[in-house]
Design a protein around this motif. Structure first.
Motif, mmCIF file in Angstrom:
data_model
loop_
_atom_site.group_PDB
_atom_site.id
_atom_site.type_symbol
_atom_site.label_atom_id
_atom_site.label_comp_id
_atom_site.label_asym_id
_atom_site.label_seq_id
_atom_site.Cartn_x
_atom_site.Cartn_y
_atom_site.Cartn_z
ATOM 1 N N ALA A 143 45.669 -3.900 4.103
ATOM 2 C CA ALA A 143 44.272 -3.433 4.112
ATOM 3 C C ALA A 143 43.353 -4.475 4.729
ATOM 4 C CB ALA A 143 43.818 -3.108 2.689
ATOM 5 N N THR A 144 43.536 -5.743 4.342
ATOM 6 C CA THR A 144 42.703 -6.818 4.894
ATOM 7 C C THR A 144 43.012 -7.033 6.364
ATOM 8 O OG1 THR A 144 42.857 -7.870 2.719
ATOM 9 C CG2 THR A 144 41.932 -9.181 4.504
ATOM 10 N N SER B 281 32.211 -12.117 4.274
ATOM 11 C CA SER B 281 31.837 -10.855 3.647
ATOM 12 C C SER B 281 32.876 -9.764 3.939
ATOM 13 C CB SER B 281 30.461 -10.411 4.138
ATOM 14 O OG SER B 281 30.103 -9.156 3.602
ATOM 15 N N GLN C 171 36.030 -10.512 1.870
ATOM 16 C CA GLN C 171 35.855 -10.214 0.446
ATOM 17 C C GLN C 171 35.892 -8.713 0.182
ATOM 18 O OE1 GLN C 171 32.123 -12.271 -0.221
ATOM 19 N NE2 GLN C 171 33.149 -14.069 -1.123
ATOM 20 N N LYS C 172 35.220 -7.953 1.029
ATOM 21 C CA LYS C 172 35.176 -6.507 0.836
ATOM 22 C C LYS C 172 36.547 -5.876 1.036
ATOM 23 C CE LYS C 172 32.775 -2.344 2.401
ATOM 24 N NZ LYS C 172 31.751 -1.778 3.339
ATOM 25 N N ALA C 173 37.258 -6.290 2.101
ATOM 26 C CA ALA C 173 38.559 -5.697 2.416
ATOM 27 C C ALA C 173 39.619 -6.058 1.381
ATOM 28 C CB ALA C 173 39.015 -6.134 3.805
ATOM 29 N N SER C 174 39.530 -7.274 0.847
ATOM 30 C CA SER C 174 40.554 -7.747 -0.102
ATOM 31 C C SER C 174 40.143 -7.580 -1.559
ATOM 32 C CB SER C 174 40.855 -9.221 0.157
ATOM 33 O OG SER C 174 39.729 -10.029 -0.148
ATOM 34 N N LYS C 175 38.983 -6.956 -1.783
ATOM 35 C CA LYS C 175 38.441 -6.787 -3.141
ATOM 36 C C LYS C 175 38.297 -8.147 -3.837
ATOM 37 C CE LYS C 175 40.256 -2.110 -3.615
ATOM 38 N NZ LYS C 175 41.122 -1.182 -4.383
ATOM 39 N N ASN C 176 37.676 -9.072 -3.090
ATOM 40 C CA ASN C 176 37.358 -10.433 -3.563
ATOM 41 C C ASN C 176 38.582 -11.327 -3.782
ATOM 42 O OD1 ASN C 176 34.504 -10.120 -3.606
ATOM 43 N ND2 ASN C 176 34.702 -8.951 -5.508
ATOM 44 N N LYS C 177 39.700 -10.931 -3.255
ATOM 45 C CA LYS C 177 40.886 -11.785 -3.345
ATOM 46 C C LYS C 177 40.759 -12.966 -2.375
ATOM 47 C CE LYS C 177 45.923 -11.728 -2.871
ATOM 48 N NZ LYS C 177 47.109 -10.889 -2.540
ATOM 49 N N ASP D 269 45.383 5.151 7.380
ATOM 50 C CA ASP D 269 44.607 5.323 6.142
ATOM 51 C C ASP D 269 44.706 6.763 5.633
ATOM 52 O OD1 ASP D 269 43.838 2.692 6.178
ATOM 53 O OD2 ASP D 269 41.877 3.074 7.090
#
Length: 454
Positions: free
Chosen positions: A178-179, A203, A206-212, A251
């Motif tokens: 996903a990232t 940014s 963070q959004k693509a990895s859900k803050n990972k 997707d």
């Protein structure tokens, strides 16, 4: 199939897309119709029935048989059934073997005659038609499998683009597609990363990895871009379109696959056999659902070897004295979906289940070239377990009496990798072990990462 004395006439049908060939024999082994045919329409069907009924007016004395040929015979089979006729589907293998035995050529007209003779002699191998519940489940599973194949193809095309324009991304994101997709869709070249606004890059990460991922990964990404061998600074509009189209396609496919898996789980829940199969080592939800759908009603089987035959999980070996000794290979007959499902269970079981692991080791006997056949042997043995579980509606239990037959090292390895102290909310699969005193213990296998650390 045993000879059916209740019938006096036997009609063999070879089905095709636009027309069907048929032959008719009486119980005196005489052809009443040798080379008939009719169109795959309602008018053709009615003409066919009139021809058959002109030889015998009592439809209860007529047995129709047709070879399983994909979808071509389905509508005819259902039409005959709905009109109250006795009709069976027979295996293509039995037709081929009979034709080869008589040294006949392969034609539709000859095949219809062979089917009629097989019905008369009682030598036809009947293929049972699945009931509606199993048919629906099978339809969902096969659609999911088709989408998985397409998704893999689209993913490979996408990764080929990444390798061409920004190969370093695959090192920065070895996992987490996903990232990777998000970054590559916005920053398709190393130069675009170097020129990117740092805060904006963080940014996106963070959004693509859900803050990972965050600042550290952004710095790693910039370092990789500056050390990349790629000199291309931009990509053509056509290639950008292809990249975005591939991402959208992946997707969409992944979303549909997830939805299908929810439906499959919901449908499979209706079958008791699904729940007992989930207790088997290495059998996940999709695999269990596939086995249930492909096997269908277990009551139609009388022994485990029929499951082996249905899946085609038997070796194809050739040996004659000392002059011919070919290494065996897995048969390609039977249901490839069922074969693949049971084979995947066997692959997991031979690593984690001590009983199957010892069996695999013995079959492989230190010969690396026999790996596939050894796994196939485990799969063959699993068919007996699957048959027993489904037939008796029983839970799979690893028993002490089976463990003590194994070497001490194998027993120790099992107890070292089995954990009885685990959280009630664990997402790992739970198994049952019956000790020497007959007491049942619930356990989970240690994760691979934990085992490697230890």
């Amino acid at each position: 199939m045993k000879k059916q004395d209740s019938y006096d006439y036997y009609v063999g049908i070879d089905c095709a897309q636009n027309k069907h060939d048929f032959a008719m024999k009486n119980n005196q082994d005489k052809f009443l119709i040798k080379r008939g045919h009719f169109s795959n329409t309602l008018q053709g069907y009615e003409k066919f029935l009139n021809t058959v009924l002109s030889k015998c007016l009592n439809k209860d004395k007529i047995l129709f048989g047709m070879e399983v040929t994909g979808i071509y015979g389905t509508n005819l089979y259902e039409r005959l059934k709905s009109d109250g006729y006795h009709v069976v589907m027979i295996s293509p293998d039995s037709v081929k073997n009979y034709r080869d035995y008589k040294r006949l050529n392969k034609t539709d007209k000859i095949d219809s005659g062979c089917i009629a003779e097989l019905l008369l002699n009682g030598d036809a191998q009947i293929v049972h038609v699945a009931k509606n519940g199993y048919t629906d489940l099978k339809a969902y599973i096969r659609r999911r499998n088709a989408l998985k194949v397409t998704c893999t193809q689209e993913t490979n095309r996408f990764l080929a683009k990444v390798c061409l324009y920004f190969p370093d991304l695959l090192k920065v994101f070895p996992s987490g597609r996903a990232t990777l997709k998000a970054i590559f869709s916005i920053y398709p070249t190393p130069y675009s990363i170097i020129e990117a606004d740092f805060d904006e890059l963080v940014s996106v990460l963070q959004k693509a990895s859900k803050n990972k991922f965050g600042v550290d990964k952004a710095n790693e990404l910039i370092h990789a871009a500056r050390n990349s061998i790629v000199v291309r600074k931009s990509i053509s509009d056509g290639e950008l379109y292809n990249i975005h189209s591939l991402i959208d396609s992946i997707d969409s496919l992944e979303s549909e696959i997830r939805n299908l898996e929810k439906i499959i789980d919901s449908k499979a829940e209706e079958f008791p056999a699904y729940h007992v199969l989930l207790t088997l080592t290495g059998c996940g939800k999709i695999t269990a659902a596939t086995i249930v759908a492909e096997i269908g009603d277990i009551s139609r089987f009388h022994k485990a070897s029929q499951i082996v035959s249905l899946a085609g999980l038997y070796g194809d070996n050739s040996k004659s004295g000392s002059s011919v000794n070919k290494r065996g290979k897995i048969s390609k007959k039977g249901s490839r979906y069922l074969r693949h499902a049971i084979y995947m269970v066997a692959e997991f079981a031979r690593r984690n289940n001590p009983i199957f692991k010892a069996y695999f080791t013995r079959k492989k006997n230190g010969d690396r070239t026999k790996h596939t056949l050894a796994v196939n042997a485990v799969a063959n043995k699993l068919c007996k377990v699957i048959y027993s579980l489904m037939k008796n509606q029983s839970t799979y239990i690893i028993q002490y009496r089976d463990l003590v037959k194994l070497s001490e090292s194998t027993q120790n390895e099992f107890f070292q990798n089995a954990e009885t102290d685990f959280s009630a909310k664990t997402r790992r699969k739970k198994y049952l072990y019956e000790d020497e005193y007959g007491e049942l213990h619930e356990f989970v296998f240690k994760s691979i990462k934990t085992a490697l650390i230890e």
